[in-house]
Write an enzyme that holds these catalytic residues in place. Structure first.
Site, PDB file in Angstrom:
ATOM      1  CG  HIS A   1      -6.239   0.889   1.953  1.00 52.56           C
ATOM      2  ND1 HIS A   1      -5.405   1.507   1.044  1.00 52.56           N
ATOM      3  CD2 HIS A   1      -5.417   0.282   2.855  1.00 52.56           C
ATOM      4  CE1 HIS A   1      -4.154   1.285   1.386  1.00 52.56           C
ATOM      5  NE2 HIS A   1      -4.129   0.543   2.480  1.00 52.56           N
TER       6      HIS A   1
ATOM      7  CD  GLU B   1      -0.790   7.895   9.457  1.00 51.57           C
ATOM      8  OE1 GLU B   1      -0.399   8.631   8.528  1.00 51.57           O
ATOM      9  OE2 GLU B   1      -1.828   7.215   9.402  1.00 51.57           O
TER      10      GLU B   1
ATOM     11  CE  LYS C   1      -5.379   4.393   2.831  1.00 50.49           C
ATOM     12  NZ  LYS C   1      -4.457   5.547   2.955  1.00 50.49           N
TER      13      LYS C   1
ATOM     14  CB  CYS D   1      -0.954  -0.011   1.193  1.00 53.42           C
ATOM     15  SG  CYS D   1      -1.988  -1.494   1.235  1.00 53.42           S
TER      16      CYS D   1
ATOM     17  CG  HIS E   1      -1.427   4.650   5.574  1.00 52.71           C
ATOM     18  ND1 HIS E   1      -1.496   4.399   4.221  1.00 52.71           N
ATOM     19  CD2 HIS E   1      -1.535   3.438   6.179  1.00 52.71           C
ATOM     20  CE1 HIS E   1      -1.632   3.100   4.009  1.00 52.71           C
ATOM     21  NE2 HIS E   1      -1.666   2.496   5.184  1.00 52.71           N
TER      22      HIS E   1
ATOM     23  CG  PHE F   1       0.141  -5.888   4.354  1.00 49.45           C
ATOM     24  CD1 PHE F   1      -0.338  -5.045   5.333  1.00 49.45           C
ATOM     25  CD2 PHE F   1      -0.709  -6.893   3.886  1.00 49.45           C
ATOM     26  CE1 PHE F   1      -1.624  -5.175   5.829  1.00 49.45           C
ATOM     27  CE2 PHE F   1      -2.004  -7.032   4.379  1.00 49.45           C
ATOM     28  CZ  PHE F   1      -2.469  -6.173   5.353  1.00 49.45           C
TER      29      PHE F   1
END
Length: 554
Positions: free
Chosen positions: A481, A456, A476, A305, A445, A541
């Site tokens: 996402h 985050e 998002k 991502c 994010h 990931f």
């Protein structure tokens, strides 16, 4: 090896140097000055090496045994020095070179500056008789990179203006999945694109064969060119060897590959002959370059991502280094198919708020239960500043810089101490040449996962907690996402915020998580903001962290 060879030959000179890498008990009595490093030395050593005299006898315990050498002359038969391979190999056991070698100043110099002590290996290299002159590269001003075009394909529209207006209005693009029957899955919602056409952008023949991630990519890429004013006339004037494409994908052509597997169950003869190339993540960039005739840097990056941010920063670096003047960059993904949905369900990563899709993606809210899959593409047209000004391009924003780091912790979970993200942000600031205080807008994010959002947020507060007027939002919350496309689509949102002076709301933030200060988070309505510098984060990931920074062009 049989016969003899001259010690003055390149091979024997090299072997002699290799044999000198030995234990030297008397090293301290004969210091050797370290050489100044010269990158051309290896290439010149062959021609610069001279024959050496050694007056020691072959029986000397401290000398190089088995070597007898005399000065060269015109008599190639009598005066040429000879060397027994056996003798040369046995010389590797000698303690040190003879005293005459040191007295002559030697052609061999030590490579390592600190003197080696007894019992340690000494590395040496052939020293040319004269230094090779090298021309230093003149110092040049760093080339500036600007954004001159944007193209987007998203659940909220396929034009940057329409897309951002929907974000400003707080419209959600998350709905029930209609592309296939997903009744068997516990998650049946996504940020699915309901209406999309390639007419005028992709040839019909290719449109029928390509995976959707490639169709989204090609369409968004060409829309970025159109938005950047790259008409046919302008295209003809471009130096196509300095134009490149760097658009990545996290998942690649999953649908094409899955269809090939199903066809294989019947016979390989039923398989799409393009199933392999159209499934690879690089082929979208390649096909776009073929269509445009662009011969500059062309490849893709896949870092889950974080893919888009990696592509954007690397594309900018190609321009900064002078390898390109124009780059199309970003990301694309289309994984809302049974195998994609099933895979993320198996990871237990997705929201199951099927009865209320528009409220399913809720970053920083206590009731979040996972992220919502989305699909689409985002492409930026980056350009070297002087190149853009010369052709009279409309400059949307300036790309200041960015950075990458790795958590090196877990495949899917964020690092508990947040060090990877903090380091990434700090390096991005350093690369951009700005201070923490210059950043007053962050497109986070924030995927709506229990652990990721909070980690985050804590990293952001560590870096920017003292910034007055800081505003943070999460795109998002409205589109879900978009995986490998997320960073590019969110970069477009950040650039549009710079252009319009409005930042979009965070929707569905009804019960903020404990420890989250909502005073820095944009509320449920759009807000006016004069942006000094905008930071956009993307994490993937594997522990991939990326941060990129944009600012108004001045």
């Amino acid at each position: 090896m049989t016969g003899s060879a001259s010690l003055s030959s390149p091979l024997c000179t090299w072997l002699f140097a290799a044999c000198m890498s030995v234990t030297c008990a008397k090293e301290s009595a004969h210091p050797l000055s370290p050489p100044s490093y010269n990158s051309s030395r290896r290439r010149k050593a062959k021609s610069a090496a001279l024959p050496m005299k050694c007056c020691c006898s072959s029986s000397s315990s401290s000398g190089i045994r088995g070597i007898v050498h005399s000065s060269p002359s015109n008599d190639n038969t009598n005066n040429k020095s000879t060397l027994s391979f056996k003798g040369l190999m046995s010389s590797c056991l000698a303690d040190e070179p003879c005293s005459s070698y040191y007295a002559s100043g030697g052609l061999l110099r030590r490579r390592l500056s600190p003197p080696a002590t007894s019992g340690q290996a000494m590395a040496v290299a052939v020293q040319p008789t004269r230094e090779v002159e090298t021309k230093k590269k003149p110092l040049t001003r760093q080339r500036r990179v600007v954004v001159t075009g944007m193209g987007v394909v998203s659940p909220l529209g396929h034009d940057p203006g329409v897309f951002y207006n929907n974000l400003l209005q707080g419209v959600s693009g998350v709905t029930r999945i209609e592309a296939f029957d997903c009744a068997q899955f516990p998650t049946r919602i996504a940020g699915e694109i309901k209406s999309f056409s390639t007419d005028g952008w992709v040839a019909p023949k290719l449109s029928k064969r390509m995976d959707k991630f490639m169709l989204y990519m090609l369409t968004a890429g060409k829309k970025a060119l159109a938005d950047g004013g790259i008409t046919e006339d302008v295209m003809d004037e471009l130096n196509k060897t300095k134009c490149g494409v760097l658009i990545g994908s996290a998942m690649g052509g999953m649908k094409v590959f899955n269809d090939a597997i199903e066809a294989l169950r019947i016979s390989y003869k039923k398989m799409n002959p393009f199933c392999v190339p159209f499934a690879t993540t690089n082929m979208g960039s390649a096909m776009l370059a073929m269509d445009l005739g662009w011969m500059g840097p062309n490849y893709s990056i896949s870092t889950a991502c974080a893919t888009s941010n990696f592509c954007i920063l690397n594309a900018a670096n190609h321009i900064i280094r002078g390898e390109a003047d124009v780059m199309l960059c970003g990301g694309s993904d289309a994984a809302i198919i049974p195998i994609g949905l099933g895979g993320f369900v198996a990871c237990r990563a997705l929201s199951q708020r099927n009865d209320d899709p528009t409220r399913a993606s809720r970053p920083w809210d206590m009731n979040r239960d996972g992220f919502v899959m989305g699909e689409g593409a985002g492409v930026l047209l980056l350009e070297e500043l002087e190149h853009a000004k010369k052709r009279g391009a409309n400059i949307h924003a300036e790309f200041l810089g960015g950075s990458f780091t790795c958590d090196a912790y877990h495949m899917t979970e964020p690092r508990p101490d947040g060090v990877g993200v903090i380091l990434c942000i700090e390096k991005a600031l350093s690369q951009s040449g700005i201070s923490k205080e210059d950043v007053n807008y962050i497109n986070a994010h924030a995927t709506s996962t229990p652990a990721g959002d909070l980690k985050e947020y804590q990293a952001l507060m560590h870096c920017f907690g003292q910034n007055s007027g800081l505003r943070v939002n999460a795109t998002k919350s409205m589109i879900g996402h978009l995986l490998g496309a997320a960073g590019a689509v969110e970069a477009i949102a950040a650039i549009q915020a710079i252009r319009t002076g409005w930042v979009h709301p965070n929707i569905n933030l009804e019960n903020p998580d404990q420890g989250v200060d909502t005073s820095v988070l944009v509320g449920p309505k759009k807000e006016r903001l004069d942006i000094k510098a905008a930071l956009s984060n993307s994490f993937g990931f594997g522990g991939h962290n990326s941060s990129i920074i944009f600012a108004p062009f001045k």
